[in-house]
Structure formats: C-alpha cells, structure tokens
Design a protein around this motif. Structure first.
Motif, PDB file in Angstrom:
ATOM      1  N   LEU A   1     -37.267 -76.151  43.670  1.00 30.88           N
ATOM      2  CA  LEU A   1     -37.945 -75.333  42.671  1.00 30.88           C
ATOM      3  C   LEU A   1     -37.123 -75.217  41.395  1.00 30.88           C
ATOM      4  N   SER A   2     -35.807 -75.051  41.551  1.00 31.75           N
ATOM      5  CA  SER A   2     -34.949 -74.954  40.361  1.00 31.75           C
ATOM      6  C   SER A   2     -34.894 -76.287  39.619  1.00 31.75           C
ATOM      7  N   LEU A   3     -34.956 -77.416  40.356  1.00 31.08           N
ATOM      8  CA  LEU A   3     -34.999 -78.723  39.702  1.00 31.08           C
ATOM      9  C   LEU A   3     -36.288 -78.876  38.892  1.00 31.08           C
ATOM     10  N   ALA A   4     -37.409 -78.437  39.444  1.00 37.46           N
ATOM     11  CA  ALA A   4     -38.667 -78.496  38.715  1.00 37.46           C
ATOM     12  C   ALA A   4     -38.627 -77.605  37.477  1.00 37.46           C
ATOM     13  N   GLY A   5     -38.006 -76.411  37.612  1.00 39.02           N
ATOM     14  CA  GLY A   5     -37.879 -75.529  36.462  1.00 39.02           C
ATOM     15  C   GLY A   5     -36.982 -76.110  35.389  1.00 39.02           C
TER      16      GLY A   5
ATOM     17  N   LYS B   1     -27.515 -76.145  39.318  1.00 41.38           N
ATOM     18  CA  LYS B   1     -26.195 -76.567  39.798  1.00 41.38           C
ATOM     19  C   LYS B   1     -25.741 -75.711  40.970  1.00 41.38           C
ATOM     20  N   LYS B   2     -25.943 -74.402  40.875  1.00 37.96           N
ATOM     21  CA  LYS B   2     -25.506 -73.513  41.959  1.00 37.96           C
ATOM     22  C   LYS B   2     -26.301 -73.766  43.242  1.00 37.96           C
TER      23      LYS B   2
ATOM     24  N   LYS C   1     -36.410 -79.314  34.805  1.00 37.63           N
ATOM     25  CA  LYS C   1     -37.125 -80.417  34.163  1.00 37.63           C
ATOM     26  C   LYS C   1     -38.186 -79.898  33.203  1.00 37.63           C
ATOM     27  N   PHE C   2     -38.780 -78.785  33.559  1.00 35.62           N
ATOM     28  CA  PHE C   2     -39.829 -78.226  32.707  1.00 35.62           C
ATOM     29  C   PHE C   2     -39.243 -77.683  31.395  1.00 35.62           C
ATOM     30  N   THR C   3     -38.067 -77.054  31.505  1.00 32.40           N
ATOM     31  CA  THR C   3     -37.469 -76.460  30.308  1.00 32.40           C
ATOM     32  C   THR C   3     -36.628 -77.440  29.511  1.00 32.40           C
ATOM     33  N   SER C   4     -35.936 -78.360  30.201  1.00 32.44           N
ATOM     34  CA  SER C   4     -35.001 -79.261  29.510  1.00 32.44           C
ATOM     35  C   SER C   4     -35.480 -80.694  29.438  1.00 32.44           C
ATOM     36  N   GLY C   5     -36.577 -80.986  30.069  1.00 31.86           N
ATOM     37  CA  GLY C   5     -37.037 -82.361  30.089  1.00 31.86           C
ATOM     38  C   GLY C   5     -36.304 -83.150  31.169  1.00 31.86           C
ATOM     39  N   ASN C   6     -36.277 -84.455  31.008  1.00 28.87           N
ATOM     40  CA  ASN C   6     -35.601 -85.330  31.970  1.00 28.87           C
ATOM     41  C   ASN C   6     -34.094 -85.271  31.738  1.00 28.87           C
ATOM     42  N   ILE C   7     -33.363 -84.704  32.721  1.00 29.70           N
ATOM     43  CA  ILE C   7     -31.911 -84.546  32.573  1.00 29.70           C
ATOM     44  C   ILE C   7     -31.146 -85.586  33.375  1.00 29.70           C
ATOM     45  N   SER C   8     -31.846 -86.556  33.953  1.00 25.61           N
ATOM     46  CA  SER C   8     -31.179 -87.539  34.809  1.00 25.61           C
ATOM     47  C   SER C   8     -30.170 -88.346  34.017  1.00 25.61           C
TER      48      SER C   8
ATOM     49  N   GLN D   1     -31.550 -72.465  33.384  1.00 25.13           N
ATOM     50  CA  GLN D   1     -32.186 -73.157  34.503  1.00 25.13           C
ATOM     51  C   GLN D   1     -31.274 -74.226  35.097  1.00 25.13           C
ATOM     52  N   ILE D   2     -30.542 -74.910  34.231  1.00 23.68           N
ATOM     53  CA  ILE D   2     -29.621 -75.945  34.717  1.00 23.68           C
ATOM     54  C   ILE D   2     -28.463 -75.306  35.489  1.00 23.68           C
TER      55      ILE D   2
END
Length: 247
Positions: free
Chosen positions: A67-71, A135-136, A73-80, A130-131
């Motif tokens: 869920l935090s990964l989806a959040g 991480k946590k 991505k939604f706020t920061s875009g693709n962070i890969s 969100q990031i």
C-alpha cells in the motif's frame, strides 16, 4: 533362545559382569537420549509457534508495504530509476551465528544495517513523506524475512535431529536393551545349569567316596576279626592238651 535374540558370548562370570555393565550403560544412554529428544521437541514446538506468528506479521507487513508503494508511486511517480541510480551496496546485511540446543547447533540469522541511508535524498522534490514510510515498511519486511528464514532453517534442522534421536532411542529401547537382557538371561541360565551339574557331580563323588570308605572299613573289620580269631586258636589247643594230661 535363538542367536538373533542375544549376543554371541561365552557364558562365564566375567561375561555376565561385562553384559551387566553394558546394560547399565545402554539404559543410561537411553535416558539421556530421551531427555535430549524431549528438549528438542520442546524447542521445536516453540519455534513452530514463532514461525506462525512471524508469518502472520509478515503478511500484514507486506500488505502495508504494498500500500505504501502504491501511495509513493501515486505521489512521486515512478521512483524505480531513482532507486537504481542510488544503489551501491546493500544497506541491510545478515550475520550468522550458532545456538546449541541439547547438542544440536541451530543456525541463527540476524539482520543489521551498515553505512548511511543511500536513499536519504530520494523524494526531496515531491512525495518525501510517502517514500519515507515506504522505506520503513520495506525495511521492516526485510527484517521479518531474515527472522523467518532463521526460524525455518532451525525448524528443518531440529526436525532432522529429532528424527535421528528418536530412531536411536527406539533402537536402544527395542533392540539393544532386549538383546542384552536376553544375553544376561542366557548366561545366568547356563551358569545355574553348570552349578547344578557341579553340585550333582560333587554329590556323586561324595557318595562314591562314602561307599569306598564303608567298604574299606568293612574289609578292615573283617581282617581284624580274622587276626583276632587266629590269635585265640593256639591257646585253646594248649588247654585241651593239658586236660588230657591231667586225666
């Protein structure tokens, strides 16, 4: 008693003493192995309970991490691509040690962090909160994965050790100890039979000696009677001759 039920030993007092010592050693070994098996089973059940609890926590943690990964991505875009650029070396590492449980070495894995956070600048532009949550959550998931791997490895190791110990306990209880007991019974029976034979032989010897002694005593008495009769016979002749002379 068949040869398969007992050990091939020559029945003697020394063999009986040795077999009794072996029986005592086997019984003591059986007791120690039984205690070891009980200790391993107790630890096995405790680890099983920890595995169930850790898997439950792992499911909840992975759900929160997803869920935090989806959040993020939604706020920061693709962070890969940002993560891949910042990766230089593993931040979370695993150290291994061994824990001794009733003579069985169990591998224990511990996670630890080394170095600075390589992703500390990620998310400065947007979605930093969100990031940080992401991480946590994933750090907690990695920690639970290491703990779960340690518990699973200890679980498998204990399972094999318990099987081996139980086989040894059953072998001593159902094979070795009965065989030694039957061997002791065989030796005791043979020694008792020998004692009975020896007693019977000594009894016969005593009876034979008594017969010979009685026969010798009888012959001695007969010889003494004959000698006494021979000594008395001349005196009677003289007396009869003297009477003839007087008449």
């Amino acid at each position: 008693m068949s040869g398969k039920d007992r050990l091939d030993v020559f029945p003697s007092r020394m063999a009986l003493t040795v077999m009794k010592a072996r029986l005592k050693g086997a019984q003591k070994g059986h007791s120690l192995l039984k205690k070891k098996a009980d200790a391993l089973i107790l630890r096995f059940r405790k680890i099983l309970g920890k595995i169930i609890d850790t898997k439950t926590k792992m499911g909840e943690c992975m759900k929160e991490a997803s869920l935090s990964l989806a959040g993020a991505k939604f706020t920061s875009g693709n962070i890969s691509h940002m993560v891949l650029q910042n990766v230089t070396k593993a931040q979370t590492k695993v150290r291994s040690k061994k824990e001794n449980v009733a003579g069985v070495n169990l591998p224990v894995f511990e996670p630890y962090s080394e170095g600075n956070d390589t992703y500390e600048l990620t998310g400065l532009s947007r979605g930093g909160q969100q990031i940080d949550i992401l991480k946590k959550n994933y750090a907690k998931a990695v920690e639970l994965l290491v703990i779960l791997a340690s518990l699973q490895t200890s679980f498998i190791t204990l399972d094999e050790a318990i099987k081996i110990t139980n086989r040894r306990v059953n072998a001593i209880e159902h094979v070795i100890i009965p065989r030694i007991e039957k061997t002791i019974q065989y030796i005791t029976t043979e020694l008792d039979e020998r004692e009975r034979e020896e007693f019977y032989r000594l009894k016969k010897i005593q009876e034979k000696k008594k017969i010979i002694r009685d026969r010798n005593e009888k012959m001695k008495l007969e010889r003494m009677a004959k000698e006494s009769a021979l000594q008395e016979e001349p005196q009677n002749l003289i007396e009869e001759r003297d009477e003839d002379l007087l008449f």
